[in-house]
Design an enzyme around this catalytic site. Structure first.
Site, PDB file in Angstrom:
ATOM      1  NE  ARG A 183      -3.881  -2.230   1.998  1.00  0.00           N
ATOM      2  CZ  ARG A 183      -4.808  -2.489   1.073  1.00  0.00           C
ATOM      3  NH1 ARG A 183      -5.136  -1.560   0.184  1.00  0.00           N
ATOM      4  NH2 ARG A 183      -5.415  -3.654   1.052  1.00  0.00           N
ATOM      5  CG  ASP A 184       1.587   5.499  -2.336  1.00  0.00           C
ATOM      6  OD1 ASP A 184       2.143   5.451  -3.442  1.00  0.00           O
ATOM      7  OD2 ASP A 184       1.790   6.419  -1.506  1.00  0.00           O
ATOM      8  CB  ILE A 185       3.785   5.665   2.610  1.00  0.00           C
ATOM      9  CG1 ILE A 185       3.995   5.752   4.113  1.00  0.00           C
ATOM     10  CG2 ILE A 185       4.317   6.901   1.912  1.00  0.00           C
ATOM     11  CD1 ILE A 185       5.457   5.714   4.535  1.00  0.00           C
ATOM     12  CG  ASN A 219       4.080   9.008 -12.364  1.00  0.00           C
ATOM     13  OD1 ASN A 219       3.210   9.198 -13.207  1.00  0.00           O
ATOM     14  ND2 ASN A 219       3.854   9.112 -11.063  1.00  0.00           N
ATOM     15  CB  VAL A 231      10.300   6.038  -5.735  1.00  0.00           C
ATOM     16  CG1 VAL A 231      11.142   4.835  -5.317  1.00  0.00           C
ATOM     17  CG2 VAL A 231       9.710   6.720  -4.506  1.00  0.00           C
ATOM     18  CG  HIS A 279       6.835   3.073  -8.654  1.00  0.00           C
ATOM     19  ND1 HIS A 279       8.079   3.654  -8.817  1.00  0.00           N
ATOM     20  CD2 HIS A 279       5.958   4.098  -8.504  1.00  0.00           C
ATOM     21  CE1 HIS A 279       7.959   4.968  -8.766  1.00  0.00           C
ATOM     22  NE2 HIS A 279       6.676   5.266  -8.582  1.00  0.00           N
ATOM     23  CG  HIS A 310       1.315   4.933  -8.978  1.00  0.00           C
ATOM     24  ND1 HIS A 310       1.420   5.474  -7.710  1.00  0.00           N
ATOM     25  CD2 HIS A 310       2.425   5.347  -9.643  1.00  0.00           C
ATOM     26  CE1 HIS A 310       2.543   6.190  -7.623  1.00  0.00           C
ATOM     27  NE2 HIS A 310       3.166   6.131  -8.789  1.00  0.00           N
TER      28      HIS A 310
HETATM   29  P1  5GP Z   1       6.141   8.260  -8.069  1.00  0.00           P
HETATM   30  O1  5GP Z   1       5.838   9.715  -7.855  1.00  0.00           O
HETATM   31  O2  5GP Z   1       7.626   7.976  -8.023  1.00  0.00           O
HETATM   32  O3  5GP Z   1       5.472   7.677  -9.274  1.00  0.00           O
HETATM   33  O4  5GP Z   1       5.470   7.510  -6.856  1.00  0.00           O
HETATM   34  C1  5GP Z   1       6.145   7.126  -5.709  1.00  0.00           C
HETATM   35  C2  5GP Z   1       5.103   6.666  -4.706  1.00  0.00           C
HETATM   36  O5  5GP Z   1       5.750   5.952  -3.669  1.00  0.00           O
HETATM   37  C3  5GP Z   1       4.345   7.818  -4.064  1.00  0.00           C
HETATM   38  O6  5GP Z   1       2.945   7.644  -4.274  1.00  0.00           O
HETATM   39  C4  5GP Z   1       4.732   7.726  -2.595  1.00  0.00           C
HETATM   40  O7  5GP Z   1       3.669   8.052  -1.717  1.00  0.00           O
HETATM   41  C5  5GP Z   1       5.160   6.277  -2.437  1.00  0.00           C
HETATM   42  N1  5GP Z   1       6.169   6.070  -1.426  1.00  0.00           N
HETATM   43  C6  5GP Z   1       7.321   6.781  -1.264  1.00  0.00           C
HETATM   44  N2  5GP Z   1       8.027   6.295  -0.237  1.00  0.00           N
HETATM   45  C7  5GP Z   1       7.307   5.249   0.264  1.00  0.00           C
HETATM   46  C8  5GP Z   1       7.546   4.343   1.369  1.00  0.00           C
HETATM   47  O8  5GP Z   1       8.542   4.398   2.085  1.00  0.00           O
HETATM   48  N3  5GP Z   1       6.581   3.405   1.579  1.00  0.00           N
HETATM   49  C9  5GP Z   1       5.462   3.306   0.810  1.00  0.00           C
HETATM   50  N4  5GP Z   1       4.576   2.331   1.111  1.00  0.00           N
HETATM   51  N5  5GP Z   1       5.219   4.145  -0.238  1.00  0.00           N
HETATM   52  C10 5GP Z   1       6.130   5.101  -0.495  1.00  0.00           C
END
Ligand code: 5GP
Ligand code: ZN
Length: 113
Positions: free
Chosen positions: A28-30, A86, A95, A99, A101
């Site tokens: 799950r997203d944080i 993304n 990140v 990944h 979403h």
């Molecule tokens: P991006 O913007 O890179 O596509 O999405 C990165 C996602 O990773 C974001 O939605 C963010 O909330 C999530 N995220 C970042 N750090 C962590 C973490 O330590 N744990 C979890 N579960 N999600 C994370």
């Protein structure tokens, strides 16, 4: 390796893992942006979509398959959901570990950016 998602894979950073197999894990997203917001990643460190090769097609297919199964498990199949990846700075990737979403559980934005 100071990659956050590699540390989730290795268990160094705790996360709410809801699925794992030999290739991918999902958690799950944080900071969820929808009632259901899951992240599906390959165990292997792949920095972004732009780093995939033809040999990785099955891996991406597996990520989508897992996302579809999780969407079903979360009760999203009927009303719908969104898968998004993304890539890079202008693509909104924060990140640097590939990944997917999975977002759902409410009417999502009509625009993609
Ligand atoms: P991006 O913007 O890179 O596509 O999405 C990165 C996602 O990773 C974001 O939605 C963010 O909330 C999530 N995220 C970042 N750090 C962590 C973490 O330590 N744990 C979890 N579960 N999600 C994370
Ligand atoms: Zn990584």
């Amino acid at each position: 390796m100071d990659c956050i998602f590699c540390q989730i894979v290795s268990g160094k950073i705790p996360s709410d893992i809801i699925y794992q197999d030999e290739e991918v894990i999902a958690f799950r997203d944080i900071k969820p942006q929808a009632p259901v917001h899951l992240i599906i990643i390959p165990r292997r460190h792949v920095p972004s979509l732009a780093h995939l090769s033809e040999a990785d097609s099955a891996l991406v297919g597996r990520m989508v398959e897992v996302a579809n199964q999780l969407a079903k498990g979360e009760g999203l199949s009927q009303n719908g959901y969104r898968l998004a990846i993304n890539c890079g700075e202008e693509g909104g990737q924060l990140v640097p570990h590939l990944h997917l979403h999975l977002l759902g559980g409410r009417r999502l934005s009509d625009t993609l950016g």
